[in-house]
Design an enzyme around this catalytic site. Structure first.
Site, PDB file in Angstrom:
ATOM      1  N   LYS A  66      -9.333   6.503   8.958  1.00  0.00           N
ATOM      2  CA  LYS A  66      -9.466   6.360   7.501  1.00  0.00           C
ATOM      3  C   LYS A  66     -10.691   5.540   7.088  1.00  0.00           C
ATOM      4  CE  LYS A  66      -4.850   7.009   5.664  1.00  0.00           C
ATOM      5  NZ  LYS A  66      -3.748   6.353   4.955  1.00  0.00           N
ATOM      6  N   ASP A 102      -3.567   7.455  -1.805  1.00  0.00           N
ATOM      7  CA  ASP A 102      -2.388   6.630  -1.474  1.00  0.00           C
ATOM      8  C   ASP A 102      -1.983   5.722  -2.634  1.00  0.00           C
ATOM      9  OD1 ASP A 102      -1.982   7.585   1.115  1.00  0.00           O
ATOM     10  OD2 ASP A 102      -3.360   6.134   2.001  1.00  0.00           O
ATOM     11  N   GLY A 247      10.272   5.320   0.356  1.00  0.00           N
ATOM     12  CA  GLY A 247       8.859   5.669   0.493  1.00  0.00           C
ATOM     13  C   GLY A 247       8.533   7.155   0.384  1.00  0.00           C
TER      14      GLY A 247
HETATM   15  P1  NAP Z   1       0.695  -1.736   9.895  1.00  0.00           P
HETATM   16  O1  NAP Z   1      -0.718  -1.614   9.445  1.00  0.00           O
HETATM   17  O2  NAP Z   1       0.999  -1.703  11.356  1.00  0.00           O
HETATM   18  O3  NAP Z   1       1.275  -3.120   9.298  1.00  0.00           O
HETATM   19  C1  NAP Z   1       2.570  -3.543   9.597  1.00  0.00           C
HETATM   20  C2  NAP Z   1       2.901  -4.814   8.797  1.00  0.00           C
HETATM   21  O4  NAP Z   1       4.273  -5.127   9.018  1.00  0.00           O
HETATM   22  C3  NAP Z   1       2.095  -6.023   9.228  1.00  0.00           C
HETATM   23  O5  NAP Z   1       1.855  -6.823   8.109  1.00  0.00           O
HETATM   24  C4  NAP Z   1       3.038  -6.716  10.215  1.00  0.00           C
HETATM   25  O6  NAP Z   1       2.868  -8.112  10.251  1.00  0.00           O
HETATM   26  C5  NAP Z   1       4.376  -6.413   9.612  1.00  0.00           C
HETATM   27  N1  NAP Z   1       5.421  -6.385  10.642  1.00  0.00           N
HETATM   28  C6  NAP Z   1       5.492  -5.559  11.718  1.00  0.00           C
HETATM   29  N2  NAP Z   1       6.602  -5.820  12.431  1.00  0.00           N
HETATM   30  C7  NAP Z   1       7.231  -6.843  11.795  1.00  0.00           C
HETATM   31  C8  NAP Z   1       8.416  -7.572  12.071  1.00  0.00           C
HETATM   32  N3  NAP Z   1       9.186  -7.300  13.129  1.00  0.00           N
HETATM   33  N4  NAP Z   1       8.762  -8.559  11.222  1.00  0.00           N
HETATM   34  C9  NAP Z   1       8.008  -8.848  10.148  1.00  0.00           C
HETATM   35  N5  NAP Z   1       6.857  -8.201   9.842  1.00  0.00           N
HETATM   36  C10 NAP Z   1       6.483  -7.203  10.669  1.00  0.00           C
HETATM   37  O7  NAP Z   1       1.617  -0.628   9.254  1.00  0.00           O
HETATM   38  P2  NAP Z   1       1.400   0.190   7.887  1.00  0.00           P
HETATM   39  O8  NAP Z   1       0.695   1.455   8.175  1.00  0.00           O
HETATM   40  O9  NAP Z   1       0.850  -0.727   6.864  1.00  0.00           O
HETATM   41  O10 NAP Z   1       2.933   0.595   7.552  1.00  0.00           O
HETATM   42  C11 NAP Z   1       3.857  -0.386   7.133  1.00  0.00           C
HETATM   43  C12 NAP Z   1       5.156   0.294   6.651  1.00  0.00           C
HETATM   44  O11 NAP Z   1       4.891   1.165   5.562  1.00  0.00           O
HETATM   45  C13 NAP Z   1       5.861   1.161   7.699  1.00  0.00           C
HETATM   46  O12 NAP Z   1       7.240   0.969   7.565  1.00  0.00           O
HETATM   47  C14 NAP Z   1       5.499   2.570   7.325  1.00  0.00           C
HETATM   48  O13 NAP Z   1       6.519   3.490   7.663  1.00  0.00           O
HETATM   49  C15 NAP Z   1       5.395   2.468   5.815  1.00  0.00           C
HETATM   50  N6  NAP Z   1       4.453   3.450   5.236  1.00  0.00           N
HETATM   51  C16 NAP Z   1       4.906   4.263   4.253  1.00  0.00           C
HETATM   52  C17 NAP Z   1       4.056   5.193   3.677  1.00  0.00           C
HETATM   53  C18 NAP Z   1       4.552   6.106   2.594  1.00  0.00           C
HETATM   54  O14 NAP Z   1       3.840   7.035   2.198  1.00  0.00           O
HETATM   55  N7  NAP Z   1       5.724   5.880   2.093  1.00  0.00           N
HETATM   56  C19 NAP Z   1       2.714   5.275   4.095  1.00  0.00           C
HETATM   57  C20 NAP Z   1       2.289   4.422   5.107  1.00  0.00           C
HETATM   58  C21 NAP Z   1       3.169   3.500   5.671  1.00  0.00           C
HETATM   59  P3  NAP Z   1       1.785  -8.856  11.196  1.00  0.00           P
HETATM   60  O15 NAP Z   1       0.514  -8.916  10.396  1.00  0.00           O
HETATM   61  O16 NAP Z   1       2.389 -10.164  11.438  1.00  0.00           O
HETATM   62  O17 NAP Z   1       1.655  -8.017  12.437  1.00  0.00           O
END
Ligand code: NAP
Length: 283
Positions: A66, A102, A247
């Site tokens: 991206k 997004d 979501g």
């Molecule tokens: P990402 O870049 O990997 O970021 C994950 C975030 O969650 C980080 O801030 C991480 O904290 C935190 N995290 C991970 N494991 C954790 C835990 N066990 N306890 C507390 N915090 C935790 O992921 P992303 O792409 O942003 O996606 C995040 C979420 O959004 C996912 O659930 C994904 O399914 C959802 N999502 C939804 C859509 C949609 O269209 N609805 C699109 C994209 C993503 P640290 O900084 O401490 O690692």
């Protein structure tokens, strides 16, 4: 005329993009191909020169490309520029045009519930890729107050600095703990979970949900997770009488907005969203 589209990324096998886009293309009676193309990190320049890529009129872009795509584009739309992230690429003759749907996809999901971000007190959990986009979007939508709580405080702080640099909006940050949730959810109008806590296949969830009781009574609780459709966070919020949103709306709307770009037309978003939800339920 036949249209050739794709979703490009790595991993790509489990992408739901084909369900979204094929529903639209089929409903419109179009002659199309929609492929999943796996392109590994670092292989984007070679892919862009390949015959496979040159045969496409557009593609949805996902991890890990991206940001890497931006240097190859002839045009970058305002959201993609602010987010430093492109999820939609359209070929316009020899020109490559980049967009990011997004942020608007998330807003449309929230609007479906009768909410808007303007003048609202918004608390966002997480500081990863998706939250980066949503934090910037809520800032450009003139949210009154934005708070980011994240497990790693330095990531929340880096994101807050980026939002301030790009939009002039100051963001409050704190480490994500039960105590900080209880403190920062006071007077919150929209709570957005952008962590995988409660997601299918992830062995981690919120320790307790007492923080929900301090939200404003009319607050919206928005979990960006769509698998499962009802996370424990949403179930608890529901029981307490809050409006809830998973979501799926964001996922579908970002795809429909990309289709409007590919097809250069306005779509009946409510109609297509309902069709896509039906198909996703059967998967
Ligand atoms: P990402 O870049 O990997 O970021 C994950 C975030 O969650 C980080 O801030 C991480 O904290 C935190 N995290 C991970 N494991 C954790 C835990 N066990 N306890 C507390 N915090 C935790 O992921 P992303 O792409 O942003 O996606 C995040 C979420 O959004 C996912 O659930 C994904 O399914 C959802 N999502 C939804 C859509 C949609 O269209 N609805 C699109 C994209 C993503 P640290 O900084 O401490 O690692």
């Amino acid at each position: 005329m036949k249209i050739n589209l794709a979703v490009v990324g790595d991993p790509i096998a489990h992408s739901l993009s084909p369900v979204i886009h094929e529903t639209v293309l089929q409903e419109l009676g179009m002659d199309y191909t929609y492929r999943k193309i796996r392109v590994k990190k670092g292989d984007l320049p070679a892919f862009l020169k390949s015959g496979e890529c040159l045969s496409l009129q557009g593609y949805n872009l996902t991890m890990p490309h991206k940001q890497d795509i931006i240097q190859h584009l002839d045009f970058v739309d305002e959201d993609a520029r602010i987010f430093n992230s492109v999820n939609t690429v359209k070929a316009d003759g020899n020109r490559l045009m980049g967009y990011n749907t997004d942020g608007n996809g998330c807003l449309l999901g929230i609007q479906d519930k009768g909410y808007e971000c303007k003048d609202k007190n918004i608390v966002i959990l997480g500081a990863g890729g998706v939250v980066s986009t949503i934090a910037l979007k809520t800032a450009t939508e003139k949210a009154k107050k934005i708070t980011i709580l994240n497990r790693t405080l330095s990531s929340a702080q880096a994101l807050a600095d980026n939002v301030y640099r790009k939009t002039g909006k100051k963001v409050i940050t704190s480490t994500l703990t039960t105590e900080s949730l209880c403190e920062h959810c006071q007077d919150c109008d929209i709570l957005i979970n952008g962590t995988p806590l409660g997601m299918e296949g992830i062995d981690a969830d919120f320790n307790d949900f007492s923080f929900l009781s301090v939200l404003n009574p009319y607050a919206l609780v928005h979990d960006l997770i769509y698998k499962p459709q009802m996370t424990n966070l949403l179930t608890h919020a529901n029981k307490l009488g809050f409006a809830t949103l998973n979501g799926l709306g964001m996922l579908i709307y970002q795809g429909l907005l990309a289709d409007e770009i590919f097809l250069e037309t306005s779509l009946d978003l409510a109609f297509f969203k309902a069709k896509i939800e039906d198909k996703l339920k059967k998967i």
